[in-house]
Design a protein around this motif. Structure first.
Motif, short mmCIF file in Angstrom:
data_model
loop_
_atom_site.label_atom_id
_atom_site.label_comp_id
_atom_site.label_asym_id
_atom_site.label_seq_id
_atom_site.Cartn_x
_atom_site.Cartn_y
_atom_site.Cartn_z
N UNK A 167 -37.14 13.63 -6.62
CA UNK A 167 -37.68 14.62 -5.68
C UNK A 167 -39.05 14.84 -6.16
N UNK A 168 -40.04 14.76 -5.27
CA UNK A 168 -41.57 14.85 -5.75
C UNK A 168 -42.07 16.16 -5.20
N UNK A 169 -42.85 17.11 -5.84
CA UNK A 169 -43.26 18.09 -5.25
C UNK A 169 -44.86 18.33 -5.40
N UNK A 170 -45.25 18.45 -4.21
CA UNK A 170 -46.64 18.62 -4.33
C UNK A 170 -47.08 20.10 -3.53
N UNK A 171 -48.60 20.07 -3.05
CA UNK A 171 -49.01 21.19 -2.23
C UNK A 171 -50.10 21.88 -2.96
N UNK A 183 -46.52 24.41 -6.73
CA UNK A 183 -45.67 23.41 -7.22
C UNK A 183 -44.86 23.64 -8.50
N UNK A 184 -45.60 24.20 -9.37
CA UNK A 184 -44.95 24.45 -10.76
C UNK A 184 -43.44 25.12 -10.33
N UNK A 216 -46.49 16.68 -8.63
CA UNK A 216 -47.46 15.64 -8.57
C UNK A 216 -48.85 16.68 -7.98
N UNK A 217 -49.77 16.48 -8.57
CA UNK A 217 -51.05 17.19 -8.27
C UNK A 217 -52.27 16.35 -8.00
N UNK A 218 -53.31 17.00 -7.44
CA UNK A 218 -54.46 16.05 -7.17
C UNK A 218 -55.70 16.98 -6.92
N UNK A 275 -41.55 17.19 -1.08
CA UNK A 275 -42.01 18.34 -0.69
C UNK A 275 -43.37 18.72 -0.70
N UNK A 276 -43.91 19.33 0.31
CA UNK A 276 -45.30 19.49 0.39
C UNK A 276 -45.22 21.03 0.59
N UNK A 277 -45.57 22.12 -0.63
CA UNK A 277 -45.28 23.48 -0.41
C UNK A 277 -46.15 23.93 0.84
N UNK A 278 -47.36 23.63 0.46
CA UNK A 278 -48.35 24.35 1.57
C UNK A 278 -49.43 23.75 1.30
N UNK A 279 -50.48 23.84 2.29
CA UNK A 279 -52.01 23.43 2.48
C UNK A 279 -52.87 24.58 2.36
#
Ligand SMILES: Nc1ncnc2c1ncn2[C@@H]1O[C@H](COP(=O)(O)OP(=O)(O)O)[C@@H](O)[C@H]1O
Ligand SMILES: [Mg+2]
Length: 475
Positions: free
Chosen positions: A110-114, A118-119, A166-168, A187-191
């Motif tokens: 599972x990858x988590x970004x947003x 994220x954390x 995963x962050x950017x 997962x993309x938590x939010x934008x």
């Protein structure tokens, strides 16, 4: 005896390196920091912006590293056999991450970004999935070009669930990370407007977040926030990638949807429909934002074939982390003061969430609500506007007093009615004495700003002032 994480032979092969140690030599983990190195770990000497990890090879070896992964030109102490030489250490770390992912054949990844969360979401996934199997998650916020491969390289082969943050900051970064992670579920938590300085628009941020979908394994799923204005945009990206779309939120039609929510000052009670199954649960940290994140967590648990009921139940043990909403109650002589420590970071989305959560504090418990706000950085030209807009959130949360520091917070401070103005100073350092003088027993004090605004010292100043042992003293 559990199988070791790596053998030297496996590492040599994965990283295409050379090493004169016996290939069966056991390696318990991979580390890039000699200070936190555990016995028998491999130390990778990365070249950082400020320091070169090669300077710490001797320290790592003398602390019991099984070997050090170094570049060809590293001058070794005479007779030192515990070196694994490669052409490029960062590439070697990537190679180890890739090899680790490739051998984890039975792991649900599972990858988590947003833009935010994220954390927290990664940590919530950890506790939610634990009843269903062995979970491996990224340490801290290890979410970048070294954090992701390092987290992968440390995943045990028998892991049931691997969760990676995963962050950017820039377009293109998530694409590279997701190709290492190759998630089954993203997962993309939010934008939200974060790091706007590096992007033309929030649409451009949404597009960059959608890069996480590029590494999905065939048949993989995208878990997307249906309440977010960029949902349709993200969903189009997902469809292009032929990903299964699972949406979460309170909006009608969301696949993981909250049916009822009771927000309390310390926790929330939620009833939700998770892809057709109704669950009721408590979240051990307050705020609507954690409720939103929890829906993504439970959607992921469902898709990962974990025990959904057990996952929901486990969320009662979810607590806000240091600097991200942690509550510190200090009992002065004349009564208690509560600090909500949000000093780790801030952007408009998390600032709003924190103010709203401050507004949940019952007046019977704490008479006065105090917000201590530092600049939210990296917002580009929209910065001043995004700061001043917080007037509404301060009003909605019925905050009594605002203390502020930083250039942009000055704009917000001056837009406040006089009765809400506690004090303003240019820097957090200058604000400290004004704050400790102004705050008293019966106050709940929420402290938040970007990392660069240095708000953590204010948390410490209050703790010292009210004579509780400081965090440093406790540690
Ligand atoms: N969905 C959300 N919306 C708004 N704020 C959130 C959300 N999830 C978490 N936060 C807040 O954002 C801050 C950063 O949370 P964190 O989980 O560390 O995010 P990240 O890893 O993305 O930086 C915390 O103050 C947290 O309470
Ligand atoms: Mg993080």
């Amino acid at each position: 005896m559990p199988k070791s994480l790596w053998t030297v032979g496996e590492m040599v092969k994965a990283a295409r390196g050379k090493c004169s140690l016996p290939s069966g030599t056991k390696v318990s983990g991979v580390s890039i920091d000699s200070r936190s190195l555990a016995p028998d770990e491999a130390f990778i000497a990365l070249r950082g912006l400020n320091r070169d990890g090669h300077e710490f090879v001797e320290a790592a070896l003398s602390q019991g590293a099984s070997c050090a992964i170094v570049e060809q030109d590293f001058k070794a102490p005479r007779g030192e056999k515990r070196l694994l030489r490669v052409a490029d250490t960062l590439q070697a770390l990537n190679d180890l991450g890739t090899a680790s992912r490739a051998r984890a054949k039975d792991t649900v990844v599972i990858a988590v970004t947003g833009s935010v969360g994220k954390t927290g979401t990664k940590e919530a996934l950890k506790i939610a999935l634990m009843p269903s199997g062995l979970v491996h998650v990224s340490l801290k916020s290890h979410n970048n070009h070294w954090g992701v491969p390092l987290s992968l390289a440390n995943m045990r082969q028998d892991t049931n669930f691997g969760v990676f943050e995963a962050g950017m900051n820039h377009a293109g970064e998530l694409k590279a990370l997701t190709q290492l992670i190759r998630p089954h579920i993203a997962i993309i938590t939010t934008v939200a407007p974060v790091h706007l300085g590096f992007f033309r628009s929030v649409e451009a941020i949404a597009d960059a977040k959608a890069e996480i979908l590029e590494g999905l394994v065939p048949g993989g799923a995208a878990i997307l926030n249906r309440d977010n204005p960029y949902f349709e945009r993200l969903r189009r990206h997902a469809w292009q990638r032929k990903a299964k779309v699972v949406s979460f939120g309170e909006t009608q039609g969301a696949d993981a949807r909250s049916l009822s929510v009771e927000l309390g000052p310390e926790s929330s009670e939620v009833k939700a429909d998770i892809l057709g199954e109704t669950v009721s649960y408590r979240i051990g940290a307050p705020g609507i934002h954690f409720v939103q994140n929890s829906l993504a967590v439970l959607a992921a648990a469902n898709l990962a074939d974990a025990d959904l009921k057990a996952a929901a139940k486990a969320l009662a043990g979810w607590h806000a982390q240091t600097g991200r909403g942690e509550r510190i109650v200090i009992g002065g002589k004349g009564g208690r003061v509560a600090i909500i420590d949000e000093s780790y970071n801030a952007n408009p989305a998390s600032m709003r969430a924190a103010l709203a959560t401050l507004g949940l504090t019952p007046r019977e418990e704490y008479k006065r609500r105090v917000a201590v706000l530092g600049d939210m950085l990296e917002l580009g030209g929209l910065g001043p506007k995004l700061h001043q807009e917080l007037v509404e959130d301060i009003d909605a949360a019925d905050v009594d007093l605002v203390y502020a520091c930083g250039e942009m917070m000055r704009g917000l401070y001056e837009a406040l009615p006089a009765k809400r103005r506690g004090a303003y100073a240019k820097t957090s350092e200058q604000l400290a004495p004004l704050l400790t003088k102004g705050v008293g027993a019966g106050d709940v004090v929420m402290i938040k700003g970007s990392f660069g605004s240095r708000m953590a010292p204010l948390v410490e100043a209050l703790q010292r002032h009210f004579q509780a042992p400081s965090k440093a003293a406790q540690a």
